[in-house]
Design a protein around this motif. Sequence first.
Motif, mmCIF file in Angstrom:
data_model
loop_
_atom_site.group_PDB
_atom_site.id
_atom_site.type_symbol
_atom_site.label_atom_id
_atom_site.label_comp_id
_atom_site.label_asym_id
_atom_site.label_seq_id
_atom_site.Cartn_x
_atom_site.Cartn_y
_atom_site.Cartn_z
ATOM 1 N N GLN A 55 0.835 -1.201 0.000
ATOM 2 C CA GLN A 55 0.000 0.000 0.000
ATOM 3 C C GLN A 55 0.874 1.258 0.000
ATOM 4 O O GLN A 55 0.552 2.239 -0.673
ATOM 5 C CB GLN A 55 -0.937 -0.005 1.209
ATOM 6 C CG GLN A 55 -2.001 1.075 1.141
ATOM 7 C CD GLN A 55 -2.972 0.971 2.292
ATOM 8 O OE1 GLN A 55 -2.639 1.378 3.400
ATOM 9 N NE2 GLN A 55 -4.148 0.429 2.035
ATOM 10 N N VAL A 56 1.979 1.230 0.716
ATOM 11 C CA VAL A 56 2.908 2.362 0.728
ATOM 12 C C VAL A 56 3.433 2.617 -0.680
ATOM 13 O O VAL A 56 3.470 3.764 -1.145
ATOM 14 C CB VAL A 56 4.066 2.121 1.729
ATOM 15 C CG1 VAL A 56 5.233 3.065 1.486
ATOM 16 C CG2 VAL A 56 3.562 2.259 3.156
ATOM 17 N N ARG A 57 3.823 1.565 -1.384
ATOM 18 C CA ARG A 57 4.313 1.729 -2.757
ATOM 19 C C ARG A 57 3.232 2.344 -3.647
ATOM 20 O O ARG A 57 3.499 3.265 -4.426
ATOM 21 C CB ARG A 57 4.786 0.384 -3.320
ATOM 22 C CG ARG A 57 6.099 -0.087 -2.723
ATOM 23 C CD ARG A 57 6.653 -1.302 -3.431
ATOM 24 N NE ARG A 57 5.785 -2.471 -3.350
ATOM 25 C CZ ARG A 57 5.779 -3.349 -2.354
ATOM 26 N NH1 ARG A 57 6.604 -3.185 -1.331
ATOM 27 N NH2 ARG A 57 4.962 -4.379 -2.367
ATOM 28 N N GLN A 58 2.001 1.866 -3.512
ATOM 29 C CA GLN A 58 0.899 2.389 -4.326
ATOM 30 C C GLN A 58 0.588 3.847 -3.956
ATOM 31 O O GLN A 58 0.364 4.676 -4.829
ATOM 32 C CB GLN A 58 -0.353 1.521 -4.149
ATOM 33 C CG GLN A 58 -1.490 1.898 -5.052
ATOM 34 C CD GLN A 58 -1.189 1.627 -6.516
ATOM 35 O OE1 GLN A 58 -0.530 0.653 -6.854
ATOM 36 N NE2 GLN A 58 -1.655 2.501 -7.388
ATOM 37 N N LEU A 59 0.587 4.147 -2.679
ATOM 38 C CA LEU A 59 0.330 5.521 -2.243
ATOM 39 C C LEU A 59 1.393 6.485 -2.771
ATOM 40 O O LEU A 59 1.071 7.590 -3.210
ATOM 41 C CB LEU A 59 0.267 5.595 -0.712
ATOM 42 C CG LEU A 59 -0.989 5.042 -0.070
ATOM 43 C CD1 LEU A 59 -0.788 4.855 1.433
ATOM 44 C CD2 LEU A 59 -2.175 5.959 -0.346
ATOM 45 N N ARG A 60 2.660 6.069 -2.727
ATOM 46 C CA ARG A 60 3.738 6.912 -3.265
ATOM 47 C C ARG A 60 3.503 7.208 -4.747
ATOM 48 O O ARG A 60 3.627 8.348 -5.193
ATOM 49 C CB ARG A 60 5.094 6.224 -3.104
ATOM 50 C CG ARG A 60 5.710 6.386 -1.762
ATOM 51 C CD ARG A 60 7.131 5.838 -1.760
ATOM 52 N NE ARG A 60 7.605 5.742 -0.405
ATOM 53 C CZ ARG A 60 8.146 4.655 0.131
ATOM 54 N NH1 ARG A 60 8.311 3.570 -0.590
ATOM 55 N NH2 ARG A 60 8.545 4.653 1.378
ATOM 56 N N ALA A 61 3.183 6.167 -5.505
ATOM 57 C CA ALA A 61 2.964 6.332 -6.945
ATOM 58 C C ALA A 61 1.765 7.244 -7.221
ATOM 59 O O ALA A 61 1.833 8.143 -8.066
ATOM 60 C CB ALA A 61 2.756 4.967 -7.603
ATOM 61 N N GLU A 62 0.672 7.049 -6.499
ATOM 62 C CA GLU A 62 -0.527 7.868 -6.695
ATOM 63 C C GLU A 62 -0.290 9.315 -6.267
ATOM 64 O O GLU A 62 -0.764 10.247 -6.922
ATOM 65 C CB GLU A 62 -1.720 7.286 -5.931
ATOM 66 C CG GLU A 62 -2.188 5.937 -6.449
ATOM 67 C CD GLU A 62 -2.685 5.991 -7.889
ATOM 68 O OE1 GLU A 62 -3.274 7.016 -8.301
ATOM 69 O OE2 GLU A 62 -2.479 5.006 -8.608
ATOM 70 N N LEU A 63 0.428 9.507 -5.192
ATOM 71 C CA LEU A 63 0.736 10.854 -4.717
ATOM 72 C C LEU A 63 1.581 11.601 -5.754
ATOM 73 O O LEU A 63 1.311 12.762 -6.061
ATOM 74 C CB LEU A 63 1.464 10.777 -3.376
ATOM 75 C CG LEU A 63 1.735 12.089 -2.668
ATOM 76 C CD1 LEU A 63 0.430 12.774 -2.281
ATOM 77 C CD2 LEU A 63 2.580 11.846 -1.425
ATOM 78 N N GLU A 64 2.574 10.923 -6.309
ATOM 79 C CA GLU A 64 3.423 11.542 -7.327
ATOM 80 C C GLU A 64 2.602 11.918 -8.561
ATOM 81 O O GLU A 64 2.771 12.999 -9.122
ATOM 82 C CB GLU A 64 4.559 10.599 -7.714
ATOM 83 C CG GLU A 64 5.586 11.265 -8.588
ATOM 84 C CD GLU A 64 6.840 10.424 -8.750
ATOM 85 O OE1 GLU A 64 7.215 10.183 -9.910
ATOM 86 O OE2 GLU A 64 7.430 10.021 -7.734
ATOM 87 N N ARG A 65 1.685 11.048 -8.964
ATOM 88 C CA ARG A 65 0.817 11.362 -10.110
ATOM 89 C C ARG A 65 -0.104 12.546 -9.795
ATOM 90 O O ARG A 65 -0.364 13.373 -10.646
ATOM 91 C CB ARG A 65 -0.028 10.154 -10.489
ATOM 92 C CG ARG A 65 0.646 9.234 -11.470
ATOM 93 C CD ARG A 65 -0.324 8.223 -12.037
ATOM 94 N NE ARG A 65 -0.643 7.133 -11.139
ATOM 95 C CZ ARG A 65 0.143 6.080 -10.920
ATOM 96 N NH1 ARG A 65 1.303 5.979 -11.536
ATOM 97 N NH2 ARG A 65 -0.219 5.131 -10.102
ATOM 98 N N ALA A 66 -0.588 12.618 -8.558
ATOM 99 C CA ALA A 66 -1.569 13.640 -8.193
ATOM 100 C C ALA A 66 -0.954 15.024 -8.008
ATOM 101 O O ALA A 66 -1.540 16.019 -8.419
ATOM 102 C CB ALA A 66 -2.309 13.229 -6.917
ATOM 103 N N ILE A 67 0.225 15.090 -7.373
ATOM 104 C CA ILE A 67 0.783 16.419 -7.059
ATOM 105 C C ILE A 67 2.137 16.669 -7.702
ATOM 106 O O ILE A 67 2.710 17.731 -7.512
ATOM 107 C CB ILE A 67 0.858 16.657 -5.528
ATOM 108 C CG1 ILE A 67 1.835 15.692 -4.845
ATOM 109 C CG2 ILE A 67 -0.523 16.586 -4.905
ATOM 110 C CD1 ILE A 67 2.053 15.979 -3.366
ATOM 111 N N GLY A 68 2.643 15.697 -8.433
ATOM 112 C CA GLY A 68 3.929 15.848 -9.098
ATOM 113 C C GLY A 68 5.070 15.338 -8.249
ATOM 114 O O GLY A 68 4.976 15.299 -7.020
ATOM 115 N N PRO A 69 6.161 14.952 -8.892
ATOM 116 C CA PRO A 69 7.277 14.336 -8.164
ATOM 117 C C PRO A 69 7.954 15.256 -7.149
ATOM 118 O O PRO A 69 8.339 14.818 -6.079
ATOM 119 C CB PRO A 69 8.258 13.909 -9.264
ATOM 120 C CG PRO A 69 7.774 14.498 -10.525
ATOM 121 C CD PRO A 69 6.364 14.972 -10.327
#
Length: 168
Positions: A55-69
């Motif tokens: 879930q941490v890996r998925q949250l990181r990926a989704e967060l980066e997509r949502a607000i940028g790297p």
Amino acid sequence: RSTLASSSAASDVYKRQDARRLDGGAGGGGGVSAAASAAPFGGATVAILSPYAAQVRQLRAELERAIGPEAARLVEVKTIDAFQGREKDVVVFSATRAPHADDEGDGRSGGIGFVSDVRRMNVGLTRARHAMWVVGHADCLERGSADWAALVRDARQRGVFLDAAAAD
């Protein structure tokens, strides 16, 4: 039903009181400097915690997509075990989990997994200096643990419970 509960629910249930404020107002505790307040999140440090590495890996990926790297790097996304002994100004605690195959799609028979471990619950709920948000399925949490049931009940009684399904 997805639900959210704010920090005030966690603070009373677990006897963690924190009068400091991010703006340095009444209650003491140094405020955020003018330079820091121009930064994302008003200079506040932010973490998202989950008991599950996937879930941490998925949250990181989704967060980066949502607000940028660049902005995503300012939010620490960790497992509860990896975050033990640390704090952030604002913490989002993900108490959600996918149902097992034997749950028949309703999430009722599989329990709440790692989230039911009171030690992980305690670590997750005591990492915020100023604001704690818990994201989870209230009915599953209440059925899965007396401790979670007490937290959800307290959040409802104090008016800090948000039913995300009703907010749609």
